[in-house]
Each structure stands twice: as C-alpha cells, then as structure tokens.
Design a protein around this motif. Structure first.
Motif: not given
Ligand SMILES: Cc1cc2nc3c(=O)[nH]c(=O)nc-3n(C[C@H](O)[C@H](O)[C@H](O)COP(=O)(O)OP(=O)(O)OC[C@H]3O[C@@H](n4cnc5c(N)ncnc54)[C@H](O)[C@@H]3O)c2cc1C
Length: 376
Positions: A66-71, A323-324, A350-351, A362-364
């Motif tokens: 998930x962190x790879x995808x975020x970056x 986050x969140x 995005x955030x 979902x991303x966070x």
C-alpha cells in the motif's frame, strides 16, 4: 494577522505549515474550502527546510505494497502538481523525473537489493511499478562518472527530485493566492469540541473555530494527539547531510544520497540518528554515509564542502505515514509522514478529496491511527 484574543473561523484548520500541512491546505483550497493554516512560524530547522528533495519511489514500501502504491501514485501526480503550483504561485519548483539509481558496492549487496526489487515488483507491477536491477555497463551509460566499486544498481524511472525550499515557498504563496490564511505564531495548545460538531483551536493569542481540523504538525503531532487522548507516536529522527561546491554538467539520473541540485551542488549522505539531543552536525555520524557515496562518485573526493546541515525526520514506529480521521474525535484528521516531498503531490491532489469525503479512502486505509492501538 488577527488581533489578540479574536476568533478566526474557517471550514478547515490545518495545524502545521510545513510541506505536508501546506500541500493539504493548498489542495483543500482548490476544492473551494475556506482554509486557515496555523504554524509556529519558527526559524527552527524543521524537516521541510532540511531535506534532500527526492521524489523517490524505489525504496518505499518493502513488505507494505500500500505504501509503494501511495508513493508511486504521488510520483505519477508530481508533473501535474508542479505545473499547477507554478500557475498558482509563479514559482518553478524544479521538479524533474530523470529516474533514480540505488548503487550496490558488493555482490552480497546486489543480491539483497535484487531480492527486494523482486518482492516489490511482484506485489506492485500490476499497478505499473517499474524497478529493475541493471549492470555496470548500463549504469555507466546513465552516469559515466560512476566509480569502479559499483557492481550493480537498482533503477526506477519513477524517481525524481524537486527543490524543497522552492516547494515550501510555492505552497505558501499558492495558499495565500487562493485566499487561504497562514497564521504564524504560538503553538496550538488544545483542540476542543465547540458543541455544534465543530472544533475550537486554542493558542496563546487567538482561537480558531473550524468544522474540520487536520493535524499535520510533524513531530508536534505527538503532543496534540496527547491532548485528544490518542496515540500519534511520531519521533524525531535526526538526519545530517553535506553540501558540496557547485559542479557544471547535469546529472543524467538521480543517485540516492548523491543528488545534484538544480544549482549544481551535490547533497551527499544522510545519516540516521535516534535520540539526538540537538541538531548539531558531526562528521562522526555523517562521515560513513558520505564515504560510501564517494565510492559511488569518486570524482567528488576533492570537492569542497560548503556546509553541513541536520534536521529531524518525522518517524513512526513502522516508518509508514499516519492518515485518516481520529475515531474518537470526529472531524479531526491526521497527516504525517517521513517522505513529505515524495508524497506532496498526493497530499495536494488526492488526499484533500478523501478528507472532504469526495473520494474513497482506500489509499489510506492501511495508515490509520488505530493500527497503533492494535499494536499496543
Ligand atoms: C535529512 C533529511 C532528508 C530528507 N530527505 C527527503 C527526501 O529526499 N525526500 C522526501 O520525500 N522526504 C525527505 N525527508 C523528509 C521530509 O523532509 C519530511 O517528510 C517533511 O518535511 C515533513 O514535513 P511536515 O510538514 O510533515 O513536518 P515539518 O516540516 O516538521 O513541519 C511541521 C510544522 O508543524 C508546525 N507545528 C508543530 N506543532 C505545532 C503546533 N502545536 N501548533 C502549530 N504548529 C505546529 C511546525 O511549526 C512546523 O512548521 C528528509 C528529512 C530529513 C530530516
């Protein structure tokens, strides 16, 4: 600046005017929210003023896709982010995605790195992640000055860099340009419920009433979490680096811990120090990291050192962002991370949509504060 004792109102109050809070505030303003940023306005060397400026994907999220995808997502957003920010602020943040190298100095290092690359690409190649190991010939075709000790490298075309000081200036200018307010002064001491579902932020000289609050206060998040009874376990992790004199030419590909800035300086090394009492610089710490870098780019052996600097990273126990929303304090969100330059485009574009409920969270989802309660 409001007079002492006055109350300022806003849709969203962002606590922290570093690169994280400023990027989020900018994004919220783009979405039409009335935003106030509260910052200590200090001259202290916060992370946003003392970092390497890398927008780096290939070392993000080993074991945490998930962190790879975020970056990766942020890296893909960066070109648009830099262009929009320039339109809003008039400042070119010098973002370039030239691709990046992480060099290996022994066969054992190369084997370890190759295994990491396999693991990350197996998890995220379907998302478009591109990292691969390359041999010395290909490395030298990208960077002819690479030293003979380099036996292999991992390469990713996603990696890039920007000028972090220009980035901070541009974000602040864009916030003001879009009608946001940056209220520098004493620290926010408390966030209290205001009765109607909104929040009252208190600092020594004023109060701010806001429907939503974003805690993007870097290492200040821990104390603010404490006032709300929620664990935000960030800790300051010191990093030191060395700046060389300027060199002509143009680094064709960015090299981690040996990046050439747009002005021609090289930023070398970057130590990792826990429990550091102050931000003094000390070659005993930064030296080993720089010695390694000099094996990668030996032509820098005789470079003149212009200065050294140190700053505190904002680090969490698992090194991933927080986050969140805070479950026990509806309307109060957190945003803190240790790669705020890399993630700035995600934070701006995005955030904010996730914070306003316009985009799915979902991303966070993996980065909520509740993971620390589960771990306790
Ligand atoms: C040596 C080093 C190299 C780095 N290199 C890179 C890199 O190459 N790429 C990358 O992506 N990242 C890098 N980083 C990390 C990056 O710099 C940080 O992730 C980023 O700057 C964090 O920004 P921030 O806004 O969250 O925190 P900060 O910059 O610490 O800002 C927090 C702000 O919150 C304010 N604040 C705190 N408490 C309060 C309060 N109670 N009330 C009001 N205001 C408050 C402070 O005044 C401060 O301005 C590096 C960091 C270091 C130290």
């Amino acid at each position: 600046m409001p007079r002492d004792g006055t109350t300022v109102t806003a849709d969203v109050a962002v606590i922290g005017g570093g690169v994280t809070g400023a990027a989020i505030a900018y994004g919220l303003l783009r979405r039409g929210r009335r935003v106030v940023v509260l910052d200590e306005g200090d001259k202290a060397f916060r992370a946003s003023r003392g970092n390497g400026g890398l927008v780096w994907v290939q070392n993000k999220g080993l074991g945490c896709p998930s962190y790879t995808r975020l970056s990766l997502r942020s890296s893909l957003l960066w070109t648009r982010f830099a262009r929009d920010l320039q339109q809003d602020s008039g400042i070119d943040v010098a973002y370039e995605r030239r691709g990046g190298l992480q060099c290996c100095l022994s066969e054992a290092e190369a084997d370890t790195r190759a295994a990491q690359v396999r693991q990350m690409t197996a998890a995220c190649s379907a998302d478009g992640l591109d990292i691969r190991m390359i041999a010395p010939d290909e490395i030298r075709s990208m960077e002819p000055q690479i030293g003979p000790d380099v036996v292999a490298a991992s390469y990713s075309p996603h990696d890039g860099a920007a000028d972090p000081i220009r980035l901070l200036r541009a974000l602040h200018a864009a916030i003001l340009g879009r009608g946001g307010r940056i209220l520098s002064g004493p620290a926010v001491e408390a966030i209290e419920p205001a009765g109607d579902g909104s929040h009252m932020l208190r600092r020594r000289d004023m109060r701010v009433a806001a429907g939503q609050v974003v805690i993007a206060a870097g290492n200040g998040a821990r104390a603010l979490g404490g006032t709300l009874g929620v664990a935000l376990p960030v800790r300051p992790q010191k990093g030191q680096a060395i700046i060389t004199e300027r060199f002509g030419g143009h680094q064709k590909v960015f090299i981690i811990k040996a990046r050439q800035t747009i002005d021609g300086h090289f930023i070398l090394g970057s130590s990792i120090e826990e429990d550091a009492a102050d931000l003094g610089t000390d070659l005993g710490y930064v030296g080993p990291s720089v010695a390694r870098t000099l094996r990668i780019l030996p032509f820098l052996q005789n470079a003149r050192v212009l200065r050294t600097w140190a700053a505190y990273r904002v680090m969490t126990p698992d090194s991933f962002p927080i986050y969140g929303p805070i479950a026990t304090a509806p309307g109060i969100h957190v945003a803190t991370c240790h790669s705020g330059i890399t993630l700035a485009a995600f934070h701006a574009l995005d955030l904010p949509g996730i914070l306003t409920g316009d985009a799915p969270a979902d991303p966070i989802a993996q980065f909520l504060t509740t993971r620390f309660e589960e771990a306790a």
